[in-house]
Design a protein around this motif. Structure first.
Motif, PDB file in Angstrom:
ATOM      1  N   ASP A 267       0.909  -1.327  -0.092  1.00 32.52           N
ATOM      2  CA  ASP A 267       0.045   0.006  -0.117  1.00 32.52           C
ATOM      3  C   ASP A 267       1.082   1.490   0.111  1.00 32.52           C
ATOM      4  N   PRO A 268       1.248   1.780  -1.216  1.00 33.48           N
ATOM      5  CA  PRO A 268       2.049   2.949  -1.161  1.00 33.48           C
ATOM      6  C   PRO A 268       1.806   4.140  -0.520  1.00 33.48           C
ATOM      7  N   ASP A 269       0.405   4.064  -0.250  1.00 35.90           N
ATOM      8  CA  ASP A 269      -0.140   5.387   0.293  1.00 35.90           C
ATOM      9  C   ASP A 269       0.139   5.200   1.933  1.00 35.90           C
ATOM     10  N   GLY A 270       0.435   4.075   2.558  1.00 34.25           N
ATOM     11  CA  GLY A 270       0.733   3.588   3.799  1.00 34.25           C
ATOM     12  C   GLY A 270      -0.363   3.463   4.613  1.00 34.25           C
ATOM     13  N   MET A 271      -0.016   2.708   5.692  1.00 34.37           N
ATOM     14  CA  MET A 271      -1.128   2.608   6.904  1.00 34.37           C
ATOM     15  C   MET A 271      -1.470   3.747   7.381  1.00 34.37           C
ATOM     16  N   THR A 272      -2.617   3.650   8.114  1.00 30.75           N
ATOM     17  CA  THR A 272      -3.300   4.742   8.573  1.00 30.75           C
ATOM     18  C   THR A 272      -4.020   3.984  10.023  1.00 30.75           C
ATOM     19  N   GLU A 273      -4.497   4.758  10.998  1.00 35.40           N
ATOM     20  CA  GLU A 273      -4.943   4.233  12.130  1.00 35.40           C
ATOM     21  C   GLU A 273      -6.313   3.396  11.842  1.00 35.40           C
ATOM     22  N   ASP A 274      -7.031   4.078  10.824  1.00 37.66           N
ATOM     23  CA  ASP A 274      -8.248   3.258  10.344  1.00 37.66           C
ATOM     24  C   ASP A 274      -7.892   1.949   9.528  1.00 37.66           C
ATOM     25  N   LYS A 275      -6.829   1.897   8.921  1.00 37.10           N
ATOM     26  CA  LYS A 275      -6.444   0.826   8.035  1.00 37.10           C
ATOM     27  C   LYS A 275      -6.080   0.063   8.965  1.00 37.10           C
ATOM     28  N   LEU A 276      -5.301   0.160  10.105  1.00 34.58           N
ATOM     29  CA  LEU A 276      -4.954  -0.793  11.141  1.00 34.58           C
ATOM     30  C   LEU A 276      -5.981  -1.313  11.881  1.00 34.58           C
ATOM     31  N   ARG A 277      -6.955  -0.496  12.092  1.00 32.77           N
ATOM     32  CA  ARG A 277      -8.417  -1.124  12.842  1.00 32.77           C
ATOM     33  C   ARG A 277      -8.919  -2.096  11.860  1.00 32.77           C
ATOM     34  N   PHE A 278      -8.895  -1.995  10.555  1.00 24.53           N
ATOM     35  CA  PHE A 278      -9.571  -3.060   9.851  1.00 24.53           C
ATOM     36  C   PHE A 278      -8.636  -3.974   9.677  1.00 24.53           C
ATOM     37  N   LEU A 279      -7.475  -3.922   9.565  1.00 29.27           N
ATOM     38  CA  LEU A 279      -6.624  -5.241   9.524  1.00 29.27           C
ATOM     39  C   LEU A 279      -6.855  -5.987  10.816  1.00 29.27           C
ATOM     40  N   LYS A 280      -6.936  -5.404  11.847  1.00 26.97           N
ATOM     41  CA  LYS A 280      -6.994  -6.152  13.261  1.00 26.97           C
ATOM     42  C   LYS A 280      -8.401  -6.828  13.156  1.00 26.97           C
ATOM     43  N   LYS A 281      -9.323  -6.220  12.311  1.00 31.46           N
ATOM     44  CA  LYS A 281     -10.778  -6.807  12.394  1.00 31.46           C
ATOM     45  C   LYS A 281     -10.688  -8.065  11.674  1.00 31.46           C
ATOM     46  N   ILE A 282      -9.978  -8.010  10.580  1.00 31.69           N
ATOM     47  CA  ILE A 282     -10.097  -9.188   9.517  1.00 31.69           C
ATOM     48  C   ILE A 282      -9.249 -10.283  10.104  1.00 31.69           C
ATOM     49  N   LYS A 283      -8.243  -9.786  10.798  1.00 28.88           N
ATOM     50  CA  LYS A 283      -7.206 -10.880  11.217  1.00 28.88           C
ATOM     51  C   LYS A 283      -7.441 -11.488  12.663  1.00 28.88           C
ATOM     52  N   ASN A 284      -8.175 -10.732  13.363  1.00 28.28           N
ATOM     53  CA  ASN A 284      -8.331 -11.035  14.868  1.00 28.28           C
ATOM     54  C   ASN A 284      -9.902 -11.585  15.090  1.00 28.28           C
ATOM     55  N   GLY A 285     -10.543 -10.891  14.214  1.00 32.59           N
ATOM     56  CA  GLY A 285     -12.053 -11.312  14.473  1.00 32.59           C
ATOM     57  C   GLY A 285     -12.672 -12.308  13.552  1.00 32.59           C
ATOM     58  N   GLN A 286     -12.295 -11.900  12.170  1.00 30.49           N
ATOM     59  CA  GLN A 286     -12.995 -12.537  11.201  1.00 30.49           C
ATOM     60  C   GLN A 286     -11.692 -13.908  10.598  1.00 30.49           C
ATOM     61  N   ARG A 287     -10.522 -13.572  11.041  1.00 31.52           N
ATOM     62  CA  ARG A 287      -9.717 -14.695  10.794  1.00 31.52           C
ATOM     63  C   ARG A 287      -9.510 -14.989   9.380  1.00 31.52           C
ATOM     64  N   LYS A 288      -9.456 -13.859   8.619  1.00 33.95           N
ATOM     65  CA  LYS A 288      -9.477 -13.857   6.925  1.00 33.95           C
ATOM     66  C   LYS A 288      -8.140 -13.572   6.496  1.00 33.95           C
ATOM     67  N   SER A 289      -7.900 -13.968   5.187  1.00 34.03           N
ATOM     68  CA  SER A 289      -6.686 -13.502   4.545  1.00 34.03           C
ATOM     69  C   SER A 289      -6.792 -12.015   4.303  1.00 34.03           C
ATOM     70  N   ILE A 290      -5.276 -11.609   4.369  1.00 28.83           N
ATOM     71  CA  ILE A 290      -5.129  -9.962   4.100  1.00 28.83           C
ATOM     72  C   ILE A 290      -5.706  -9.646   2.732  1.00 28.83           C
ATOM     73  N   SER A 291      -5.699 -10.623   1.984  1.00 32.91           N
ATOM     74  CA  SER A 291      -6.320 -10.420   0.591  1.00 32.91           C
ATOM     75  C   SER A 291      -7.901  -9.311   0.705  1.00 32.91           C
ATOM     76  N   ALA A 292      -8.504  -9.727   2.063  1.00 29.55           N
ATOM     77  CA  ALA A 292      -9.610  -8.832   2.235  1.00 29.55           C
ATOM     78  C   ALA A 292      -9.172  -7.031   2.338  1.00 29.55           C
ATOM     79  N   PHE A 293      -7.948  -6.896   2.772  1.00 31.07           N
ATOM     80  CA  PHE A 293      -7.619  -5.504   2.948  1.00 31.07           C
ATOM     81  C   PHE A 293      -7.735  -4.949   1.625  1.00 31.07           C
ATOM     82  N   ALA A 294      -6.980  -5.617   0.662  1.00 28.69           N
ATOM     83  CA  ALA A 294      -6.759  -5.013  -0.485  1.00 28.69           C
ATOM     84  C   ALA A 294      -8.289  -4.904  -1.467  1.00 28.69           C
TER      85      ALA A 294
END
Length: 449
Positions: A267-294
């Motif tokens: 992500d050339p734009d870089g992580m933000t606090e909102d993006k990090l919250r979403f990453l935690k949601k898909i990995k910790n809660g939904q246990r999905k691949s990070i492809s969901a981030f893209a």
């Protein structure tokens, strides 16, 4: 010299078919060889061989019933490596790759990491070849209960205090702790990484990732630099990686890449606090691949595993936080050619020996995991202290303590560099030598036991 060469050969021969353990032992031996040459009493007391030999290895059958009512069989372990400085301390790993070699390497690394914290901690490691991925909460609970039904005989607040590692988070610690409490009829701090409402500590989930970035901060301070505006890569997307990213954002760095077992995100734009919250949601809660981030952010591109890896991206700083031997010599060359100035390890032994040698030769600042990722066990040690006291410290107080410990580890490395005439910024040999001397001296003082 022949005698010293025989030391390493003897250790390797006594532990056949354990490549990860051999790798860890060889790295430390190469570092401490000058010390062994100058300290004949260390050789006479066979301290290096004794440090390499676990005090105890417990291997046991773990039988549990899955949701279909079928009996499953796994193998559980606890490697109690060294108790010279305190009770055995180290995590539990639940992963299909777990075997005796991996746990012995992790326990061996833990000796030196724990010694560097300055806390009264011995070293151990354990786990099972069980994969929690895809399992229901009920299946994970039944497995944890079965594991503890055997392991409870060998652990205790002043004997051996396990914690979490890959595949073992607060859910698993809860099931393990509940089983131990039921069997022993005691509420004691026998595990760390517990929930805040039942004996846990503030900052434990954040500790390894936060401590890693604190250590990187101190490394850069030595060369009159900061993390602000540095382009950073963080491999992994689990607990350590998430909180390393969080602390990097607080330091003003720009995180442009992270990964998991399915691939990596750029992500050339870089992580933000909102993006990090979403990453935690898909990995910790939904246990999905990070492809969901893209899928959720247009600026992010997902590359599947096998095509190329995260280390092909240009960056100023790299933080391998996934697993052992994830970064090889070719990766190190690519990173250095793309402008890398610092690499600090968030995982245990994530760089191959050839990668480390290349980084050392190319003058990239290299932070070995024994020093740079010691924040997790440091706060585990502070959780043990709180359990014994029966009172709990605030998150702010614990973050101050963590930063002080990481600064002390950094200063211990600098002191060892000066004392032993090492090359400037040779954190690898400094960490190994400083920790070895502390443990060896304690073992010598306690006699041949």
């Amino acid at each position: 010299m022949a005698t010293l060469n025989q030391i390493l050969k003897s250790v390797i021969e006594k532990n056949p078919n354990e490549p990860e353990f051999h790798q860890a032992v060889e790295e430390v031996f190469d570092s401490v060889l000058p010390v062994l040459k100058n300290q004949r009493d260390y050789v006479d007391a066979r301290l290096f061989e004794r440090i390499c030999e676990p005090e105890r290895i417990v291997s046991f059958r773990v039988c549990w019933t899955d949701d279909r009512g079928q009996v499953q069989v796994n193998r559980g372990y606890r490697v109690q490596m060294n108790s010279a400085l305190g009770p055995y301390k180290g995590g539990l790993r639940f992963h299909p790759s777990v075997n005796q070699s991996i746990l012995k390497f992790l326990a061996f690394e833990q000796i030196f990491k724990n010694a560097l914290t300055g806390l009264p901690l011995g070293a151990g490691k354990g786990g099972a070849d069980f994969d929690p991925k895809g399992k229901s909460d009920g299946e994970v609970m039944r497995f944890c209960q079965a594991w503890m039904m055997e392991a409870y005989r060998h652990i205790g607040h002043f004997t051996d205090v396990p914690a979490g590692d890959i595949g073992v988070g607060e859910r698993e610690i809860g099931y393990l702790f509940g089983t131990y409490k039921k069997i022993q009829n005691e509420f004691q701090g026998v595990l760390t990484g517990k929930g805040l409402d039942w004996g846990g500590s503030f900052l434990r989930p954040e500790a390894t990732g936060y401590g890693l970035i604190h250590f990187a901060h101190f490394m850069l301070t030595e060369v009159d630099a900061t993390l602000e505006n540095k382009v950073c890569l963080v491999s992994g997307a689990g607990n350590v990686s998430q909180f390393a990213i969080e602390k990097l954002l607080q330091e003003g760095a720009k995180v442009v890449g992270f990964s998991d077992s399915t691939g990596f995100i750029h992500d050339p734009d870089g992580m933000t606090e909102d993006k990090l919250r979403f990453l935690k949601k898909i990995k910790n809660g939904q246990r999905k691949s990070i492809s969901a981030f893209a899928d959720n952010y247009k600026s992010a591109v997902f590359t599947p595993a096998g095509e190329k890896n995260i280390w092909t991206l240009p960056a100023d700083c790299a933080f391998p936080c996934a697993t052992q031997n994830e970064l090889d010599e070719n990766d190190a060359k690519t990173l250095q050619e793309n402008g890398l100035t610092l690499l600090a390890e968030g995982a245990n032994m994530p760089c191959t020996p050839k990668a480390i040698n290349y980084l050392q030769r190319s003058k990239v600042l290299y932070g070995p995991g024994k020093a740079s990722n010691a924040g997790g066990v440091a706060v585990s040690g502070l959780e043990m202290t709180q359990n014994r006291m029966g009172r709990y410290w605030s998150k702010q107080d614990l973050e101050k303590e963590l930063r002080i410990i990481m600064k002390d580890i950094h200063e211990k490395c600098l002191e060892t560099i000066a004392t032993h005439g090492l090359t400037d910024q040779d954190y690898l040999n400094a960490a190994n030598i400083g920790a070895f001397e502390k443990v060896a001296n304690a073992m010598n003082a306690q006699g041949t036991v």
